[in-house]
Design an enzyme around this catalytic site. Structure first.
Site, PDB file in Angstrom:
ATOM      1  N   LYS A 179     -10.589  -5.615   9.903  1.00 52.92           N
ATOM      2  CA  LYS A 179     -11.520  -5.115   9.070  1.00 52.92           C
ATOM      3  C   LYS A 179     -12.996  -4.916   9.735  1.00 52.92           C
ATOM      4  CE  LYS A 179      -9.001  -6.155   4.631  1.00 52.92           C
ATOM      5  NZ  LYS A 179      -9.387  -6.318   3.456  1.00 52.92           N
ATOM      6  N   SER A 186       0.873  -1.381  -0.128  1.00 53.72           N
ATOM      7  CA  SER A 186       0.109   0.063  -0.098  1.00 53.72           C
ATOM      8  C   SER A 186       0.878   1.222  -0.085  1.00 53.72           C
ATOM      9  CB  SER A 186      -1.051   0.049   1.183  1.00 53.72           C
ATOM     10  OG  SER A 186      -1.983  -1.081   0.816  1.00 53.72           O
ATOM     11  N   GLY A 213     -14.587 -13.950   3.963  1.00 52.29           N
ATOM     12  CA  GLY A 213     -14.983 -12.722   4.053  1.00 52.29           C
ATOM     13  C   GLY A 213     -14.853 -11.914   2.736  1.00 52.29           C
ATOM     14  N   ALA A 214     -13.864 -12.558   2.063  1.00 48.96           N
ATOM     15  CA  ALA A 214     -13.931 -11.940   0.630  1.00 48.96           C
ATOM     16  C   ALA A 214     -15.073 -12.443  -0.361  1.00 48.96           C
ATOM     17  CB  ALA A 214     -12.631 -12.272   0.039  1.00 48.96           C
ATOM     18  N   LYS A 216     -21.613 -22.306   5.522  1.00 47.06           N
ATOM     19  CA  LYS A 216     -20.834 -20.854   5.290  1.00 47.06           C
ATOM     20  C   LYS A 216     -21.441 -20.119   4.082  1.00 47.06           C
ATOM     21  CE  LYS A 216     -16.641 -20.166   6.629  1.00 47.06           C
ATOM     22  NZ  LYS A 216     -15.220 -20.372   6.801  1.00 47.06           N
ATOM     23  N   ILE A 253      -8.641 -13.884  -6.941  1.00 45.83           N
ATOM     24  CA  ILE A 253      -8.240 -12.748  -6.236  1.00 45.83           C
ATOM     25  C   ILE A 253      -6.780 -12.808  -5.634  1.00 45.83           C
ATOM     26  CG2 ILE A 253     -10.766 -12.248  -5.642  1.00 45.83           C
ATOM     27  CD1 ILE A 253      -9.939 -12.659  -2.894  1.00 45.83           C
ATOM     28  N   VAL A 287     -20.711 -26.259   3.178  1.00 46.92           N
ATOM     29  CA  VAL A 287     -21.881 -25.549   2.462  1.00 46.92           C
ATOM     30  C   VAL A 287     -22.568 -24.486   3.343  1.00 46.92           C
ATOM     31  CG1 VAL A 287     -23.850 -25.895   1.202  1.00 46.92           C
ATOM     32  CG2 VAL A 287     -21.955 -27.620   1.253  1.00 46.92           C
ATOM     33  N   THR A 290      -6.349  -3.357   7.411  1.00 45.98           N
ATOM     34  CA  THR A 290      -6.386  -4.660   7.061  1.00 45.98           C
ATOM     35  C   THR A 290      -6.239  -5.567   8.181  1.00 45.98           C
ATOM     36  OG1 THR A 290      -4.857  -6.198   5.414  1.00 45.98           O
ATOM     37  CG2 THR A 290      -3.603  -4.846   6.808  1.00 45.98           C
ATOM     38  N   TYR A 328      -2.893 -13.006  -6.227  1.00 44.80           N
ATOM     39  CA  TYR A 328      -1.922 -12.323  -7.091  1.00 44.80           C
ATOM     40  C   TYR A 328      -0.438 -12.910  -6.737  1.00 44.80           C
ATOM     41  CZ  TYR A 328      -1.523  -9.256  -3.129  1.00 44.80           C
ATOM     42  OH  TYR A 328      -1.449  -8.789  -1.803  1.00 44.80           O
TER      43      TYR A 328
HETATM   44  P1  ATR Z   1     -11.105 -14.356   3.600  1.00 51.86           P
HETATM   45  O1  ATR Z   1     -11.689 -13.827   4.498  1.00 51.86           O
HETATM   46  O2  ATR Z   1      -9.618 -13.902   3.204  1.00 51.86           O
HETATM   47  O3  ATR Z   1     -11.928 -14.671   2.465  1.00 51.86           O
HETATM   48  P2  ATR Z   1     -11.190 -17.009   5.052  1.00 51.86           P
HETATM   49  O4  ATR Z   1     -12.456 -16.380   5.812  1.00 51.86           O
HETATM   50  O5  ATR Z   1     -10.233 -17.732   5.762  1.00 51.86           O
HETATM   51  O6  ATR Z   1     -10.503 -16.050   4.053  1.00 51.86           O
HETATM   52  O7  ATR Z   1     -11.973 -18.224   4.099  1.00 51.86           O
HETATM   53  C1  ATR Z   1     -11.208 -19.022   3.490  1.00 51.86           C
HETATM   54  C2  ATR Z   1     -11.953 -19.649   2.233  1.00 51.86           C
HETATM   55  O8  ATR Z   1     -10.984 -20.630   1.842  1.00 51.86           O
HETATM   56  C3  ATR Z   1     -13.016 -20.448   2.656  1.00 51.86           C
HETATM   57  O9  ATR Z   1     -13.980 -20.812   1.718  1.00 51.86           O
HETATM   58  C4  ATR Z   1     -12.566 -21.958   3.131  1.00 51.86           C
HETATM   59  O10 ATR Z   1     -13.307 -22.883   3.154  1.00 51.86           O
HETATM   60  P3  ATR Z   1     -13.909 -23.505   4.433  1.00 51.86           P
HETATM   61  O11 ATR Z   1     -15.274 -22.376   4.653  1.00 51.86           O
HETATM   62  O12 ATR Z   1     -14.515 -24.699   3.976  1.00 51.86           O
HETATM   63  O13 ATR Z   1     -12.998 -23.476   5.455  1.00 51.86           O
HETATM   64  C5  ATR Z   1     -11.439 -21.960   1.867  1.00 51.86           C
HETATM   65  N1  ATR Z   1     -10.323 -22.803   2.031  1.00 51.86           N
HETATM   66  C6  ATR Z   1      -9.284 -22.658   2.502  1.00 51.86           C
HETATM   67  N2  ATR Z   1      -8.577 -23.758   2.357  1.00 51.86           N
HETATM   68  C7  ATR Z   1      -9.099 -24.729   2.009  1.00 51.86           C
HETATM   69  C8  ATR Z   1      -8.790 -25.955   1.567  1.00 51.86           C
HETATM   70  N3  ATR Z   1      -7.648 -26.422   1.924  1.00 51.86           N
HETATM   71  N4  ATR Z   1      -9.919 -26.794   1.071  1.00 51.86           N
HETATM   72  C9  ATR Z   1     -11.133 -26.115   0.745  1.00 51.86           C
HETATM   73  N5  ATR Z   1     -11.320 -24.838   1.078  1.00 51.86           N
HETATM   74  C10 ATR Z   1     -10.396 -24.004   1.478  1.00 51.86           C
END
Ligand code: ATR
Length: 282
Positions: free
Chosen positions: A63, A14, A126-127, A152, A219, A150, A59, A221
């Site tokens: 957030k 940033s 969150g994203a 979530k 998302i 599912v 960040t 990079y």
């Molecule tokens: P952010 O807030 O950055 O979006 P997060 O809240 O940690 O990150 O979410 C991570 C996402 O990646 C979730 O959808 C998670 O799936 P679960 O909700 O089932 O945990 C997914 N994710 C991360 N590692 C994973 C893996 N090894 N296999 C399947 N899904 C994964």
């Protein structure tokens, strides 16, 4: 003076975005990073106001927590439940979510159209939640949230359907996603699967899934070209990473703070500076 609060903030790009923009636009502004512990967020926001700081980015992991310390919150940021930009107003700060404005601008620039198109969101963190709100606000014909867990994905579907009074947001498992009908989906990959150093990994491995996709955005990079993007490119589909989302979330914050408009040419110059700072040669 502007800055970033979070923890960690040491490797943030940033400062490159904002200090380059200030330089290009001839605006007298300095941007730096502030490491803030979880129990100090409110004190940091009050301190920033007392110090006459113009704007802040926020960040991970603050957030959500920062929302309790604000004077006002933009309605879309409120619905999303996350704020990454604070702009000084009378008596405190107003919170925005420019992460999502950044993605919107990337999609626009790459001609990835959400309006009247079906969208697949891979992940339900969150994203993904923020992106589901964006796609609903831009009039996607349907939004399917795909997640390992599912429940979530269902939470996101309920929140977005409830907020917009629609029923076009659905939640599915990874297996169900592979059996989806239709084509021309815009697929947005939001999980951490495929992130450096796990660069050969991708959440959905079934190549047939990708035949239904018209264009994809990851998302992530780092790496610059993810496995998700490679599968799509091998099928002749356009695929983009998240670096422009990162660029444009910063540009949107800079525009709010300085009440200015950053041109495409200026944004391109900032993008080159970001790539240079990150050691990307592509
Ligand atoms: P952010 O807030 O950055 O979006 P997060 O809240 O940690 O990150 O979410 C991570 C996402 O990646 C979730 O959808 C998670 O799936 P679960 O909700 O089932 O945990 C997914 N994710 C991360 N590692 C994973 C893996 N090894 N296999 C399947 N899904 C994964």
């Amino acid at each position: 003076m502007c800055g970033l609060i979070g923890n960690p903030v040491g490797h943030s790009i940033s400062p490159v975005i904002h200090n380059t923009l200030a330089d290009i636009m001839g605006i007298d502004l300095v941007y730096t990073t502030f490491k803030v512990e979880e129990n100090q967020v409110e004190a940091a926001v009050k301190g920033a106001y007392a110090l006459d700081i113009l704007g802040m980015n926020v960040t991970v992991p603050h957030k959500q927590a920062v929302m309790r310390s604000l004077k006002e919150i933009d309605p879309l940021a409120e619905a999303i439940g996350a704020v990454n930009t604070l702009a000084r107003v009378d008596g405190g700060y107003k919170g925005y979510n420019t992460d999502i404005l950044g993605l919107a601008r990337e999609l626009e620039e790459e001609n990835v159209c959400i309006k009247d198109n079906p969208v697949l969101i891979i992940g339900a963190g969150g994203a993904a939640r923020a992106i589901a709100f964006l796609c609903a606000s831009r009039g996607a014909s349907s939004i399917t949230v795909i997640n390992r867990t599912v429940e979530k994905a269902q939470n996101i579907a309920e929140a977005v359907n409830g907020y917009y009074g629609i029923d076009s947001v659905k939640a599915v498992s990874i297996d169900q996603a592979c059996a989806l009908q239709g084509d021309g989906y815009v697929a947005i990959q939001t999980t951490s699967v495929g992130l450096y150093p796990d660069v050969d990994n991708v959440l959905i491995k079934d190549e047939n899934f990708y035949r239904k996709v018209g264009a994809g955005v990851d998302i992530i990079y780092n790496p610059y070209t993810t496995r998700f993007m490679k599968i799509l490119s091998n099928q002749g589909k356009p695929a983009y990473n998240g670096l422009k989302m990162l660029l444009y979330q910063g540009v949107a914050a800079f525009e709010i703070w300085n009440n200015c408009s950053v041109s495409k040419d200026m944004a391109d110059r900032v993008y080159e500076s970001m790539k240079e700072a990150m050691g990307i040669n592509e």
